[in-house]
Scaffold this motif. Structure first.
Motif, PDB file in Angstrom:
ATOM      1  N   TYR A   1     -61.832 -26.670  17.061  1.00  9.29           N
ATOM      2  CA  TYR A   1     -62.827 -25.929  17.841  1.00  9.29           C
ATOM      3  C   TYR A   1     -62.623 -25.935  19.356  1.00  9.29           C
ATOM      4  O   TYR A   1     -63.236 -25.113  20.049  1.00  9.29           O
ATOM      5  CB  TYR A   1     -64.233 -26.478  17.549  1.00  9.29           C
ATOM      6  CG  TYR A   1     -64.593 -26.509  16.075  1.00  9.29           C
ATOM      7  CD1 TYR A   1     -64.421 -25.387  15.266  1.00  9.29           C
ATOM      8  CD2 TYR A   1     -65.122 -27.657  15.485  1.00  9.29           C
ATOM      9  CE1 TYR A   1     -64.769 -25.414  13.911  1.00  9.29           C
ATOM     10  CE2 TYR A   1     -65.472 -27.691  14.138  1.00  9.29           C
ATOM     11  CZ  TYR A   1     -65.285 -26.574  13.361  1.00  9.29           C
ATOM     12  OH  TYR A   1     -65.626 -26.604  12.029  1.00  9.29           O
TER      13      TYR A   1
ATOM     14  N   GLN B   1     -60.964 -25.408  23.116  1.00 10.39           N
ATOM     15  CA  GLN B   1     -60.223 -24.282  23.693  1.00 10.39           C
ATOM     16  C   GLN B   1     -58.724 -24.461  23.503  1.00 10.39           C
ATOM     17  O   GLN B   1     -58.223 -25.589  23.489  1.00 10.39           O
ATOM     18  CB  GLN B   1     -60.514 -24.181  25.192  1.00 10.39           C
ATOM     19  CG  GLN B   1     -61.884 -23.637  25.477  1.00 10.39           C
ATOM     20  CD  GLN B   1     -62.156 -23.588  26.972  1.00 10.39           C
ATOM     21  OE1 GLN B   1     -61.424 -24.173  27.778  1.00 10.39           O
ATOM     22  NE2 GLN B   1     -63.206 -22.897  27.336  1.00 10.39           N
TER      23      GLN B   1
ATOM     24  N   GLU C   1     -59.508 -23.117  18.982  1.00  7.93           N
ATOM     25  CA  GLU C   1     -60.579 -22.301  19.576  1.00  7.93           C
ATOM     26  C   GLU C   1     -61.386 -21.529  18.528  1.00  7.93           C
ATOM     27  O   GLU C   1     -61.790 -20.394  18.758  1.00  7.93           O
ATOM     28  CB  GLU C   1     -59.993 -21.359  20.633  1.00  7.93           C
ATOM     29  CG  GLU C   1     -60.964 -21.104  21.739  1.00  7.93           C
ATOM     30  CD  GLU C   1     -60.353 -20.443  22.970  1.00  7.93           C
ATOM     31  OE1 GLU C   1     -59.218 -20.773  23.342  1.00  7.93           O
ATOM     32  OE2 GLU C   1     -61.060 -19.612  23.553  1.00  7.93           O
TER      33      GLU C   1
END
Ligand SMILES: NC(=O)c1ccc[n+]([C@@H]2O[C@H](COP(=O)([O-])OP(=O)(O)OC[C@H]3O[C@@H](n4cnc5c(N)ncnc54)[C@H](OP(=O)(O)O)[C@@H]3O)[C@@H](O)[C@H]2O)c1
Length: 368
Positions: free
Chosen positions: A157, A159, A167
């Protein structure tokens, strides 16, 4: 003693329990030296922090790597205390902490700084990245969760940047649950601690099929976590790739290599579809001649303590108690080590020799 109200009309409860001046810690006196049990001071919680009496701490591969290799400058100062998984009881509150009360059972991820590490009897954590332990699990089970789930969460999850992840939309965000329904994911090392949590996160994010490599004796176990297909991790590269192709003809946009040895990375990279992301838990060893600009590789840093993952970590810890209480996230199976902190060095040796399968080693610092 300092006191605080719980609610108007309630009895006073102590803000702080009696705290010893001294504790026992497992100390690495010099880089690549031996571990010894030593007396050590007990820190005071600063603003926003709590002091935790650690009942259970879990062992991770990074701990033996630091001892054996002085690993990647993770530890900057010696004598050093390592260990980054803790479950225990809040014994003192720092200024401004309202999230917890003294006596609460909490779990959290530590960090490689003596004040924040967990191979000790007392440690410090910021309240915002700790959570209450729900009643359906023990201290031992709770201690298996923090580092493993952090690495799954950052890898999926965070960036897409150095130390980040693929991401994806976190499962707790609006629309996050089930968002990736119908999309395949391949997870190398589904029975590892990180692999077990990543399978469960992938399941909650909707991925299907969830294909994972394990030793066959772990096939049934990883299916209880959400894996839909298992592949024998001892097959050759070409056999593993062929097995994946038999399971799905969809492009595989997300591949998570929880093992990240050179050998697994190469297969994982080959399986990753054009436009997809390969998440690694160790630095990339994919040979230059195999790299293409059409596939992303991200080496994830599985820590909620570092500034770049702090916000994600706060969100994780806002949701973690409920995810565990509901049974949606299950802790790793546990083996308890004898002799408190003194049992840890042998446990780390067993991990180094690759003798641990599908479970987490846990020590009880108070039994030292
Ligand atoms: N980047 C980070 O922040 C971060 C965070 C956490 C961990 N890590 C790294 O990630 C790796 C995994 O950590 P962990 O704590 O999850 O390890 P672990 O639980 O100690 O790993 C043991 C498991 O690894 C599996 N395994 C070993 N070789 C395998 C292979 N070639 N293919 C598939 N499975 C294999 C074994 O599976 P079977 O018994 O089924 O064979 C066993 O269950 C370590 O290298 C660790 O240092 C990095």
């Amino acid at each position: 003693m300092d006191y605080a109200w719980t609610f108007p009309g309630a009895l006073f409860i102590p803000r702080n329990m009696p705290i010893p001046n001294e504790q026992k810690v497992l100390l690495l006196k010099t880089e690549r030296g031996d571990f010894t049990i030593e007396p050590y001071g007990v820190d005071k919680p600063g603003p926003g922090e709590v002091l935790v009496r650690i009942e259970s701490t879990a062992l991770n591969p990074v701990d033996w790597k630091i001892k054996a290799w002085g690993y990647l400058h993770t530890v900057k100062e010696y004598p050093a205390i390592v260990g980054t998984d803790a479950a225990g009881v809040v014994v003192a509150l720092g200024e401004g902490v309202t999230k917890f009360a003294v006596g609460d059972k909490i779990f959290h991820q530590g960090y490689f700084a003596n004040r924040l590490a967990t191979f000790k009897q007392y440690t410090i954590i910021s309240a915002e990245i700790a959570a209450k332990i729900p009643d359906n699990i023990t201290f031992d089970q709770a201690a298996t969760i923090p580092l493993g789930i952090a690495t799954g969460v950052t890898g999926l999850y965070a960036q897409a940047r150095e130390g980040g992840g693929a991401e994806l939309t976190p499962l707790w965000k609006p629309g996050g649950r089930g968002k990736y329904a119908g999309q395949p994911i391949v997870i190398f090392g589904g029975s590892s601690s990180v692999g077990q949590y990543t399978i469960q996160l992938a399941r909650l994010s909707g991925f299907s099929p969830i294909i994972t490599t394990v030793s066959p004796h772990n096939n049934d176990f990883v299916k209880t976590l959400g894996a839909t297909h298992t592949i024998d991790r001892r097959l050759s590269s070409s056999e593993i790739i062929a097995e994946v192709k038999k399971i799905t003809s969809e492009p595989i946009k997300i591949v998570y290599d929880a093992i990240s040895l050179g050998s697994t990375q190469e297969i994982a990279y080959e399986i990753t579809a054009s436009g997809g992301t390969l998440v690694l838990t160790l630095p990339s060893e994919v040979p230059d001649e195999k790299l293409t600009p059409y596939k992303k590789i991200v080496f994830t840093l599985g820590s909620v303590q570092v500034p770049e993952h702090r916000a994600l970590g706060i969100e994780l810890y806002q949701n973690l108690t409920q995810l565990v209480a509901s049974g949606e996230i299950k802790p790793n199976p546990v083996e308890i080590l004898p002799d408190g902190l003194a049992g840890i060095p042998d446990g780390l040796e067993r991990m180094k020799k690759d003798l641990i399968s599908g479970k987490k080693l846990v020590a009880h610092p108070q039994e030292t």
